[in-house]
Design an enzyme around this catalytic site. Structure first.
Site, PDB file in Angstrom:
ATOM      1  CE  LYS A   1      24.604  48.726  55.297  1.00 42.80           C
ATOM      2  NZ  LYS A   1      25.879  48.727  54.547  1.00 42.80           N
TER       3      LYS A   1
ATOM      4  CE  LYS B   1      23.032  50.281  52.432  1.00 42.91           C
ATOM      5  NZ  LYS B   1      24.461  50.498  52.135  1.00 42.91           N
TER       6      LYS B   1
ATOM      7  CG  ASP C   1      26.556  47.571  50.916  1.00 37.12           C
ATOM      8  OD1 ASP C   1      27.145  46.476  51.072  1.00 37.12           O
ATOM      9  OD2 ASP C   1      26.102  48.227  51.870  1.00 37.12           O
TER      10      ASP C   1
HETATM   11  O1  LIG Z   1      24.708  52.954  53.780  1.00 37.35           O
HETATM   12  C1  LIG Z   1      24.789  53.755  54.662  1.00 37.35           C
HETATM   13  C2  LIG Z   1      24.246  55.119  54.631  1.00 37.35           C
HETATM   14  O2  LIG Z   1      24.725  55.841  53.551  1.00 37.35           O
HETATM   15  C3  LIG Z   1      24.560  55.848  55.903  1.00 37.35           C
HETATM   16  O3  LIG Z   1      23.647  56.885  56.044  1.00 37.35           O
HETATM   17  P1  LIG Z   1      23.782  57.959  57.230  1.00 37.35           P
HETATM   18  O4  LIG Z   1      24.981  58.812  56.862  1.00 37.35           O
HETATM   19  O5  LIG Z   1      22.499  58.706  57.190  1.00 37.35           O
HETATM   20  O6  LIG Z   1      24.018  57.253  58.513  1.00 37.35           O
END
Ligand SMILES: O=C[C@H](O)COP(=O)(O)O
Length: 350
Positions: free
Chosen positions: A286, A250, A187
């Site tokens: 995503k 994403k 990513d």
């Molecule tokens: O890529 C994923 C995100 O950093 C997750 O974010 P979150 O902690 O708000 O679920």
């Protein structure tokens, strides 16, 4: 408890997006034989210039109609929530992450639901697990070790996450190091300044180089949509990322002040549709950041099914990036079975 129906069968008669004649001619491989990897294309500046503005209120109206009109209940809802687990990148991206925390996250990914819930749902013997765990580069080797043999992928956030503000050579080295440690998916974040300056060729060239550094690992390009100021920027950055060979686009890092929102997600989904119509390639999506409730995860799944169709309810084309969503899904499934909610700590995460 009745048998849980397959998610994607219960919200109405939506069809997979029709294949336009032009795309049909280009489609490299039918879906049933797997999804062909996007090779990218030449940067089409003419196409980018033709995108004038994006109608925010029309997107908001569409989102409102999808989320209000559709109501997924009971067993059908449980099936959709299991689908949400299967389409999840279970994430830990904290400054205080440790090998031990990552091992606990991986253990949760391997057994995402308590035994009594699995039995209550009648899914003993079925493998329902997040598609991937998502970690910072220093924890890739630990995660690879912990999920070995389970089919769960390891995704690494590389390229100076979350800001992307390191020299390109440093960012490419980080990708190569993550791939060497065994990451299946990378990513990457884009430097948002390239979007503000409309430096599309520079952005394109950077992503092409990142894709090359990934090798066989799949590339997810994080746009940081909360930083991009306009929906037009979101559309254009989405198109440039796909033209440069992104496997997924994403929304967010989870660290911006505004992360994944449905109207912005819809703009990106429409860009995926436009790219498909142009090239015949299917690009994954995503949404990530702030998706923490089962209810919101259902809204996203409905959006995907209604806008792009059934293939985008598969982990090959759709992921939630989320650190705490699984906890709420497990609570809702317990409520579905018992009529009671338990405290969050009964659904231990990392
Ligand atoms: O890529 C994923 C995100 O950093 C997750 O974010 P979150 O902690 O708000 O679920």
């Amino acid at each position: 408890m009745s048998t849980i129906r397959e998610a994607g069968t219960g919200t109405g008669a939506s069809k997979v997006m029709p294949l336009p004649a032009r795309a049909a001619a280009n489609t490299p491989m039918p879906l049933e034989h797997g999804i062909a990897r996007n090779p990218g294309m030449k940067l089409d500046l003419g196409f980018l210039e033709s995108v004038r503005s994006v109608n925010r209120s029309a997107l908001e109206r569409r989102v409102a109609s999808l989320t209000k009109r559709r109501s997924i209940k009971a067993d059908n809802q449980a099936a959709w929530l299991l689908r949400a687990i299967a389409c999840m990148d279970l994430t830990t991206l904290n400054s205080n992450d440790t090998d031990e925390r990552v091992r606990r996250l991986c253990a949760k990914a391997i057994n995402p639901l308590r035994r009594d819930i699995v039995e209550g749902l009648g899914i003993v013997g079925e493998t329902i697990r997040p598609a991937a765990v998502c970690v910072y580069h220093p924890f890739v080797a630990t995660a690879v070790d912990a999920v070995r043999g389970t089919g769960i992928h390891v995704a690494a956030v590389s390229t100076a996450f979350p800001h992307g503000l390191a020299p390109l050579s440093t960012r490419l080295q980080e990708i190569e190091a993550s791939v060497k440690d065994g990451a299946d998916e990378i990513d990457v974040v884009i430097p948002r300044g390239l979007v503000y300056g409309a430096k599309w060729r520079e952005l394109f060239n950077e992503i092409v180089a990142m894709r090359a550094a990934c090798g066989d690992a799949h590339l997810k390009v994080i746009l940081g949509t909360g930083d991009l100021a306009t929906l037009r920027n979101v559309m254009l950055a989405s198109m440039v990322a796909m033209m440069a060979g992104a496997d997924f686009i994403k929304t967010s890092t989870g660290k911006e002040s505004v992360n994944a929102t449905l109207p912005v997600g819809l703009a990106m989904v429409r860009a995926i549709r436009a790219y498909f119509e142009e090239t015949g390639y299917l690009i994954g999506f995503k949404p990530a950041g702030g998706i923490s409730t089962a209810k919101v995860s259902l809204d996203w799944l409905v959006l995907m099914k209604e806008e792009l169709g059934r293939p985008w309810l598969e982990p090959a084309l759709f992921r939630f990036g989320a650190s705490s969503l699984l906890t709420d899904i497990e609570r809702q499934l317990e409520h579905h079975l018992t009529g009671h909610y338990s405290a969050n700590h009964r659904h231990a995460m990392a």
